[in-house]
Motif scaffolding. Structure first.
Motif, PDB file in Angstrom:
ATOM      1  N   GLU A 162      29.777  39.597  46.504  1.00  9.75           N
ATOM      2  CA  GLU A 162      28.944  38.614  47.201  1.00  9.75           C
ATOM      3  C   GLU A 162      29.645  37.278  47.424  1.00  9.75           C
ATOM      4  O   GLU A 162      29.145  36.459  48.198  1.00  9.75           O
ATOM      5  N   TRP A 163      30.775  37.054  46.743  1.00 10.17           N
ATOM      6  CA  TRP A 163      31.485  35.792  46.873  1.00 10.17           C
ATOM      7  C   TRP A 163      32.983  36.073  46.912  1.00 10.17           C
ATOM      8  O   TRP A 163      33.422  37.206  46.703  1.00 10.17           O
ATOM      9  N   ALA A 164      33.767  35.038  47.173  1.00 13.82           N
ATOM     10  CA  ALA A 164      35.219  35.195  47.146  1.00 13.82           C
ATOM     11  C   ALA A 164      35.877  33.883  46.763  1.00 13.82           C
ATOM     12  O   ALA A 164      35.381  32.797  47.087  1.00 13.82           O
ATOM     13  N   LEU A 165      37.002  33.981  46.066  1.00 12.31           N
ATOM     14  CA  LEU A 165      37.883  32.857  45.798  1.00 12.31           C
ATOM     15  C   LEU A 165      39.118  33.009  46.671  1.00 12.31           C
ATOM     16  O   LEU A 165      39.669  34.118  46.787  1.00 12.31           O
ATOM     17  N   THR A 166      39.556  31.923  47.281  1.00 13.61           N
ATOM     18  CA  THR A 166      40.635  31.978  48.268  1.00 13.61           C
ATOM     19  C   THR A 166      41.664  30.895  48.004  1.00 13.61           C
ATOM     20  O   THR A 166      41.326  29.797  47.550  1.00 13.61           O
ATOM     21  N   LEU A 167      42.918  31.213  48.306  1.00 14.90           N
ATOM     22  CA  LEU A 167      43.995  30.238  48.363  1.00 14.90           C
ATOM     23  C   LEU A 167      44.586  30.251  49.767  1.00 14.90           C
ATOM     24  O   LEU A 167      44.816  31.332  50.322  1.00 14.90           O
ATOM     25  N   THR A 168      44.825  29.087  50.349  1.00 12.82           N
ATOM     26  CA  THR A 168      45.459  29.025  51.659  1.00 12.82           C
ATOM     27  C   THR A 168      46.604  28.023  51.633  1.00 12.82           C
ATOM     28  O   THR A 168      46.623  27.092  50.821  1.00 12.82           O
ATOM     29  N   GLY A 169      47.542  28.229  52.538  1.00 15.27           N
ATOM     30  CA  GLY A 169      48.674  27.318  52.657  1.00 15.27           C
ATOM     31  C   GLY A 169      49.608  27.768  53.753  1.00 15.27           C
ATOM     32  O   GLY A 169      49.287  28.676  54.525  1.00 15.27           O
ATOM     33  N   VAL A 170      50.764  27.149  53.812  1.00 17.54           N
ATOM     34  CA  VAL A 170      51.732  27.487  54.848  1.00 17.54           C
ATOM     35  C   VAL A 170      52.495  28.745  54.438  1.00 17.54           C
ATOM     36  O   VAL A 170      52.588  29.084  53.257  1.00 17.54           O
ATOM     37  N   GLU A 171      53.055  29.409  55.423  1.00 14.99           N
ATOM     38  CA  GLU A 171      53.657  30.735  55.235  1.00 14.99           C
ATOM     39  C   GLU A 171      54.680  30.773  54.115  1.00 14.99           C
ATOM     40  O   GLU A 171      54.676  31.706  53.283  1.00 14.99           O
ATOM     41  N   GLN A 172      55.572  29.789  54.051  1.00 15.70           N
ATOM     42  CA  GLN A 172      56.646  29.832  53.060  1.00 15.70           C
ATOM     43  C   GLN A 172      56.144  29.743  51.628  1.00 15.70           C
ATOM     44  O   GLN A 172      56.870  30.084  50.693  1.00 15.70           O
ATOM     45  N   ARG A 173      54.907  29.308  51.437  1.00 19.16           N
ATOM     46  CA  ARG A 173      54.323  29.233  50.093  1.00 19.16           C
ATOM     47  C   ARG A 173      53.708  30.567  49.659  1.00 19.16           C
ATOM     48  O   ARG A 173      53.276  30.708  48.515  1.00 19.16           O
ATOM     49  N   PHE A 174      53.655  31.537  50.588  1.00 17.58           N
ATOM     50  CA  PHE A 174      53.052  32.832  50.290  1.00 17.58           C
ATOM     51  C   PHE A 174      54.073  33.958  50.477  1.00 17.58           C
ATOM     52  O   PHE A 174      53.724  35.056  50.887  1.00 17.58           O
ATOM     53  N   ARG A 175      55.311  33.655  50.167  1.00 19.63           N
ATOM     54  CA  ARG A 175      56.369  34.650  50.301  1.00 19.63           C
ATOM     55  C   ARG A 175      56.095  35.836  49.377  1.00 19.63           C
ATOM     56  O   ARG A 175      55.392  35.701  48.361  1.00 19.63           O
ATOM     57  N   PRO A 176      56.644  37.009  49.688  1.00 20.50           N
ATOM     58  CA  PRO A 176      56.327  38.226  48.921  1.00 20.50           C
ATOM     59  C   PRO A 176      56.556  38.108  47.415  1.00 20.50           C
ATOM     60  O   PRO A 176      55.786  38.660  46.621  1.00 20.50           O
ATOM     61  N   ASP A 177      57.610  37.375  46.997  1.00 18.52           N
ATOM     62  CA  ASP A 177      57.871  37.304  45.563  1.00 18.52           C
ATOM     63  C   ASP A 177      56.859  36.427  44.828  1.00 18.52           C
ATOM     64  O   ASP A 177      56.744  36.515  43.598  1.00 18.52           O
ATOM     65  N   ARG A 178      56.117  35.583  45.564  1.00 19.81           N
ATOM     66  CA  ARG A 178      55.110  34.731  44.926  1.00 19.81           C
ATOM     67  C   ARG A 178      53.709  35.337  44.997  1.00 19.81           C
ATOM     68  O   ARG A 178      52.815  34.929  44.243  1.00 19.81           O
ATOM     69  N   GLN A 179      53.501  36.264  45.885  1.00 19.89           N
ATOM     70  CA  GLN A 179      52.161  36.827  46.060  1.00 19.89           C
ATOM     71  C   GLN A 179      51.581  37.446  44.787  1.00 19.89           C
ATOM     72  O   GLN A 179      50.390  37.249  44.500  1.00 19.89           O
ATOM     73  N   PRO A 180      52.348  38.197  44.005  1.00 20.84           N
ATOM     74  CA  PRO A 180      51.763  38.748  42.764  1.00 20.84           C
ATOM     75  C   PRO A 180      51.234  37.686  41.815  1.00 20.84           C
ATOM     76  O   PRO A 180      50.186  37.872  41.180  1.00 20.84           O
ATOM     77  N   LEU A 181      51.939  36.554  41.702  1.00 15.69           N
ATOM     78  CA  LEU A 181      51.458  35.474  40.838  1.00 15.69           C
ATOM     79  C   LEU A 181      50.151  34.903  41.373  1.00 15.69           C
ATOM     80  O   LEU A 181      49.178  34.734  40.616  1.00 15.69           O
ATOM     81  N   LEU A 182      50.097  34.602  42.665  1.00 15.96           N
ATOM     82  CA  LEU A 182      48.876  34.067  43.256  1.00 15.96           C
ATOM     83  C   LEU A 182      47.735  35.071  43.129  1.00 15.96           C
ATOM     84  O   LEU A 182      46.594  34.702  42.826  1.00 15.96           O
ATOM     85  N   GLY A 183      48.049  36.336  43.356  1.00 16.00           N
ATOM     86  CA  GLY A 183      47.023  37.365  43.234  1.00 16.00           C
ATOM     87  C   GLY A 183      46.482  37.475  41.830  1.00 16.00           C
ATOM     88  O   GLY A 183      45.271  37.625  41.622  1.00 16.00           O
ATOM     89  N   ARG A 184      47.365  37.382  40.835  1.00 20.07           N
ATOM     90  CA  ARG A 184      46.909  37.460  39.437  1.00 20.07           C
ATOM     91  C   ARG A 184      45.993  36.299  39.099  1.00 20.07           C
ATOM     92  O   ARG A 184      44.950  36.483  38.457  1.00 20.07           O
ATOM     93  N   LEU A 185      46.354  35.098  39.536  1.00 21.99           N
ATOM     94  CA  LEU A 185      45.510  33.933  39.259  1.00 21.99           C
ATOM     95  C   LEU A 185      44.147  34.065  39.938  1.00 21.99           C
ATOM     96  O   LEU A 185      43.110  33.742  39.339  1.00 21.99           O
ATOM     97  N   LEU A 186      44.132  34.541  41.175  1.00 23.59           N
ATOM     98  CA  LEU A 186      42.867  34.754  41.873  1.00 23.59           C
ATOM     99  C   LEU A 186      41.999  35.776  41.148  1.00 23.59           C
ATOM    100  O   LEU A 186      40.796  35.565  40.955  1.00 23.59           O
TER     101      LEU A 186
END
Length: 249
Positions: free
Chosen positions: A214-238
């Protein structure tokens, strides 16, 4: 044959349109936004104003949500609102990642942003903002929710939605379904600049006591901040924050 919208549907469309107009809006703009004749729109707005559900600025003629909507919102909050609890999650996500963090709620076929907090990274995306509404299959928060609905609900959603007409070929059903499948595999969704080029988003669904997203938590930013090697960390925090909120729902 499609059923013509009744009065309730017309009124609901007007209230939703008013909820996105922070600076107010005109009768003509509301008519265009809801696909209703201007005369019908004006008549319904006058009726809503008489009940306190809409309010018109006498100096500008612009329409706003009325004070009664606040009263109704407060009354409904005890059952449906996780906003107070979500503030801490949004704050932690913004602080730990440096990105802009959001909390959104599902409303029918849309997702509505309730909270925003910016991190300390100086370059930000402004696609999302408080009170913004998007179809479920467009932004990452909506994708995270849609991915965890039942297959029947997902099929029914695509039968109703006309995403390509409004959002372009990147939102064709087969492509969206691929993103939904990826979300189910990882637990978090990814929007690689499909709304605004260069503006990326990731999200995780928050579930109610019955297990519905029913809800969602989101992170947004510029492309270079969401590079593939950082996505797992951001995903874990979310996911950590989403699980924390789901336990409170």
């Amino acid at each position: 044959m499609e059923r013509a919208p009744g009065v309730v549907e017309k009124v609901a469309a007007l209230l939703r349109a008013l909820s996105t107009a922070e600076s107010g809006t005109t009768t003509t703009a509301l008519a265009a936004a809801t696909g209703q004749p201007r005369a019908t729109t004006h008549r319904l707005l006058e009726s809503l104003a008489a009940e306190g559900l809409a309010d018109r600025d006498p100096s500008t003629g612009r329409w706003f949500l009325g004070p009664e909507t606040y009263v109704l919102g407060v009354a409904a909050a005890a059952r449906y609102d996780l906003t107070n609890e979500a503030r801490a999650s949004v704050h932690r996500l913004a602080r730990e990642t440096g990105e802009s963090a959001f909390f959104s709620v599902r409303r029918g076929d849309e997702v509505v942003v309730l909270l925003r907090e910016d991190g300390d990274f100086p370059i930000r995306s402004y696609v999302l903002y408080e009170s913004a509404r998007f179809p479920l299959a467009v932004v990452s928060g909506g994708l995270a929710i849609l991915a965890h609905l039942t297959e029947r609900d997902v099929d029914a959603y695509f039968a109703r939605a006309d995403l390509v007409a409004d959002w372009g070929p990147a939102h064709a059903e087969p492509l969206v379904r691929e993103r939904l499948a990826a979300t189910r595999r990882t637990g978090w969704s990814l929007n690689p600049g499909h709304v605004v080029e260069g503006s990326w988003g990731m999200a995780a669904a928050v579930f109610d006591a019955s297990g519905r997203p029913e809800w969602a938590l989101t992170l947004t930013g510029v492309e270079q901040r969401f590079r593939p090697d950082r996505q797992p960390l951001l995903g874990r925090l979310l996911l950590e924050e989403a699980h924390r909120l789901s336990r409170l729902a």
